[in-house]
Design a protein around this motif. Structure first.
Motif, PDB file in Angstrom:
ATOM      1  N   GLN A   1       6.173 -60.055 140.397  1.00 45.77           N
ATOM      2  CA  GLN A   1       6.774 -60.313 141.713  1.00 45.77           C
ATOM      3  C   GLN A   1       7.622 -61.574 141.690  1.00 45.77           C
ATOM      4  OE1 GLN A   1       3.373 -60.401 144.318  1.00 45.77           O
ATOM      5  NE2 GLN A   1       3.301 -58.180 144.552  1.00 45.77           N
ATOM      6  N   GLU A   2       7.144 -62.587 141.001  1.00 41.32           N
ATOM      7  CA  GLU A   2       7.888 -63.846 140.910  1.00 41.32           C
ATOM      8  C   GLU A   2       9.146 -63.662 140.055  1.00 41.32           C
ATOM      9  OE1 GLU A   2       7.243 -66.529 142.597  1.00 41.32           O
ATOM     10  OE2 GLU A   2       5.260 -65.993 143.346  1.00 41.32           O
ATOM     11  N   LEU A   3       9.002 -63.003 138.925  1.00 40.05           N
ATOM     12  CA  LEU A   3      10.126 -62.826 138.004  1.00 40.05           C
ATOM     13  C   LEU A   3      11.227 -61.971 138.606  1.00 40.05           C
ATOM     14  CD1 LEU A   3       8.079 -62.279 134.734  1.00 40.05           C
ATOM     15  CD2 LEU A   3       9.638 -64.187 135.160  1.00 40.05           C
ATOM     16  N   GLU A   4      10.851 -60.980 139.378  1.00 44.65           N
ATOM     17  CA  GLU A   4      11.853 -60.121 140.010  1.00 44.65           C
ATOM     18  C   GLU A   4      12.695 -60.873 141.027  1.00 44.65           C
ATOM     19  OE1 GLU A   4       9.414 -57.026 141.541  1.00 44.65           O
ATOM     20  OE2 GLU A   4       9.262 -55.942 139.629  1.00 44.65           O
ATOM     21  N   ASP A   5      12.173 -62.004 141.503  1.00 53.16           N
ATOM     22  CA  ASP A   5      12.863 -62.783 142.529  1.00 53.16           C
ATOM     23  C   ASP A   5      13.655 -63.949 141.934  1.00 53.16           C
ATOM     24  OD1 ASP A   5      13.421 -63.132 145.312  1.00 53.16           O
ATOM     25  OD2 ASP A   5      12.073 -64.858 145.344  1.00 53.16           O
ATOM     26  N   VAL A   6      13.552 -64.158 140.621  1.00 50.20           N
ATOM     27  CA  VAL A   6      14.284 -65.255 139.980  1.00 50.20           C
ATOM     28  C   VAL A   6      15.762 -64.910 139.903  1.00 50.20           C
ATOM     29  CG1 VAL A   6      14.635 -66.528 137.820  1.00 50.20           C
ATOM     30  CG2 VAL A   6      12.316 -66.088 138.651  1.00 50.20           C
ATOM     31  N   SER A   7      16.603 -65.815 140.381  1.00 46.60           N
ATOM     32  CA  SER A   7      18.058 -65.606 140.352  1.00 46.60           C
ATOM     33  C   SER A   7      18.724 -66.864 139.809  1.00 46.60           C
ATOM     34  CB  SER A   7      18.575 -65.297 141.762  1.00 46.60           C
ATOM     35  OG  SER A   7      19.976 -65.158 141.765  1.00 46.60           O
ATOM     36  N   VAL A   8      19.248 -66.777 138.594  1.00 44.45           N
ATOM     37  CA  VAL A   8      19.866 -67.932 137.941  1.00 44.45           C
ATOM     38  C   VAL A   8      21.185 -67.530 137.292  1.00 44.45           C
ATOM     39  CG1 VAL A   8      17.728 -69.199 137.468  1.00 44.45           C
ATOM     40  CG2 VAL A   8      18.507 -67.469 135.862  1.00 44.45           C
ATOM     41  N   GLU A   9      22.038 -68.509 137.075  1.00 41.66           N
ATOM     42  CA  GLU A   9      23.311 -68.268 136.412  1.00 41.66           C
ATOM     43  C   GLU A   9      23.180 -68.375 134.892  1.00 41.66           C
ATOM     44  OE1 GLU A   9      26.087 -67.211 137.781  1.00 41.66           O
ATOM     45  OE2 GLU A   9      25.108 -67.162 139.728  1.00 41.66           O
ATOM     46  N   ASP A  10      22.243 -69.191 134.436  1.00 42.84           N
ATOM     47  CA  ASP A  10      22.081 -69.399 132.997  1.00 42.84           C
ATOM     48  C   ASP A  10      21.743 -68.077 132.312  1.00 42.84           C
ATOM     49  OD1 ASP A  10      21.501 -71.591 130.746  1.00 42.84           O
ATOM     50  OD2 ASP A  10      20.004 -70.004 130.586  1.00 42.84           O
ATOM     51  N   THR A  11      22.543 -67.722 131.335  1.00 41.73           N
ATOM     52  CA  THR A  11      22.408 -66.414 130.694  1.00 41.73           C
ATOM     53  C   THR A  11      21.063 -66.234 130.022  1.00 41.73           C
ATOM     54  OG1 THR A  11      24.790 -66.322 130.310  1.00 41.73           O
ATOM     55  CG2 THR A  11      23.424 -64.849 129.002  1.00 41.73           C
ATOM     56  N   TYR A  12      20.622 -67.234 129.266  1.00 37.86           N
ATOM     57  CA  TYR A  12      19.386 -67.091 128.508  1.00 37.86           C
ATOM     58  C   TYR A  12      18.174 -66.979 129.426  1.00 37.86           C
ATOM     59  CZ  TYR A  12      21.931 -67.995 124.201  1.00 37.86           C
ATOM     60  OH  TYR A  12      22.800 -67.903 123.140  1.00 37.86           O
ATOM     61  N   VAL A  13      18.136 -67.796 130.468  1.00 35.63           N
ATOM     62  CA  VAL A  13      17.019 -67.725 131.412  1.00 35.63           C
ATOM     63  C   VAL A  13      17.017 -66.374 132.121  1.00 35.63           C
ATOM     64  CG1 VAL A  13      15.978 -68.732 133.479  1.00 35.63           C
ATOM     65  CG2 VAL A  13      16.985 -70.220 131.743  1.00 35.63           C
ATOM     66  N   LYS A  14      18.207 -65.884 132.470  1.00 37.52           N
ATOM     67  CA  LYS A  14      18.326 -64.584 133.130  1.00 37.52           C
ATOM     68  C   LYS A  14      17.791 -63.478 132.217  1.00 37.52           C
ATOM     69  CE  LYS A  14      22.139 -63.990 135.300  1.00 37.52           C
ATOM     70  NZ  LYS A  14      23.575 -63.727 135.619  1.00 37.52           N
ATOM     71  N   VAL A  15      18.162 -63.535 130.942  1.00 32.05           N
ATOM     72  CA  VAL A  15      17.692 -62.532 129.979  1.00 32.05           C
ATOM     73  C   VAL A  15      16.185 -62.627 129.798  1.00 32.05           C
ATOM     74  CG1 VAL A  15      17.742 -61.858 127.545  1.00 32.05           C
ATOM     75  CG2 VAL A  15      19.875 -62.344 128.735  1.00 32.05           C
ATOM     76  N   MET A  16      15.685 -63.853 129.672  1.00 28.62           N
ATOM     77  CA  MET A  16      14.251 -64.038 129.443  1.00 28.62           C
ATOM     78  C   MET A  16      13.427 -63.637 130.656  1.00 28.62           C
ATOM     79  SD  MET A  16      13.902 -67.425 127.025  1.00 28.62           S
ATOM     80  CE  MET A  16      15.004 -68.480 127.988  1.00 28.62           C
ATOM     81  N   ALA A  17      13.983 -63.798 131.859  1.00 28.39           N
ATOM     82  CA  ALA A  17      13.271 -63.349 133.061  1.00 28.39           C
ATOM     83  C   ALA A  17      13.066 -61.840 133.024  1.00 28.39           C
ATOM     84  CB  ALA A  17      14.033 -63.762 134.315  1.00 28.39           C
ATOM     85  N   ILE A  18      14.074 -61.110 132.537  1.00 28.32           N
ATOM     86  CA  ILE A  18      13.945 -59.662 132.378  1.00 28.32           C
ATOM     87  C   ILE A  18      12.974 -59.340 131.250  1.00 28.32           C
ATOM     88  CG2 ILE A  18      15.164 -57.506 131.845  1.00 28.32           C
ATOM     89  CD1 ILE A  18      15.886 -58.663 134.546  1.00 28.32           C
TER      90      ILE A  18
END
Length: 213
Positions: free
Chosen positions: A110-127
């Motif tokens: 639930q937390e990860l689905e709500d993470v919204s960032v511009e940083d490419t690596y963090v965005k990929v790692m959240a998925i």
């Protein structure tokens, strides 16, 4: 001709022309919204965004030193207060990772689905972490989808081969050995260093052998 229309006549046309009034209203409203957004960026969003960046460090340090409960306690108010700002989103990402350490995978998702960032690596790692949550819950079909999404989101030597491998393992768990074999072959062809360091040829041989049976 427009040049022959007096000011009074122009006013009368405006009063009787609903379409013209509507267009003028829309244009005026759009201008006000644009001005409001500019003011927000300059005087509200930017300062608070900058302020948020330094707020998650203590929680991150606690997470690094394996103080899971203390990290969660430190990060929760930051992610809530600065939701939508860089610091708040990073805090939420780390918070979710700590929930995973406690095997609270549904909450972490639930937390990860709500993470919204511009940083490419963090965005990929959240998925990718969402894939890890599903995998730990043995929901391999959902895990496979998330791993492939993460792998295809950014083709780089750091994250793409990791998630291709994880997707391959999920495919094997689902008895989809053709797909697993394809993933391992992609790693071997495009990410040779990773393939060599992680003995991907062995995974490929195993999956490929099962496809021929």
């Amino acid at each position: 001709m427009l040049e022959n229309i007096t000011g009074e006549e122009l006013k009368n046309q405006f009063k009787t022309n609903k379409k013209l009034r509507l267009i003028t209203l829309i244009v005026g409203s759009a201008a006000l919204l644009a001005l409001g957004y500019f003011i927000y960026l300059q005087f509200v969003w930017t300062p608070k965004n900058e302020e948020s960046k330094g707020k998650y460090w203590s929680g991150l340090n606690l997470a690094v030193t394996d103080s899971t409960d203390a990290a969660l306690e430190s990060l929760k108010p930051i992610k809530d207060k600065y939701n939508g700002y860089i610091g708040g989103e990073i805090a939420q990402f780390v918070y979710a990772r700590q929930l995973m350490s406690k095997s609270e995978f549904k909450k972490a998702l639930q937390e990860l689905e709500d993470v919204s960032v511009e940083d490419t690596y963090v965005k990929v790692m959240a998925i990718g972490l969402q894939g890890d949550c599903y995998s730990d819950m043995e929901q391999y079909d959902s895990a496979f989808e998330k791993y492939m999404e993460a792998a295809e989101m950014q083709e780089n030597d750091l994250t793409a081969p990791i998630y291709l491998k994880k997707a391959g393992l999920c495919a094997e768990a689902l008895n989809n050995f053709d797909i697993a074999s394809t993933n391992y072959k992609t790693i071997m062809d495009n990410y040779a260093d990773f393939a060599r360091e992680n003995q991907i040829e062995r995974y490929y041989a195993r999956a490929n052998n099962k496809t021929t049976k």
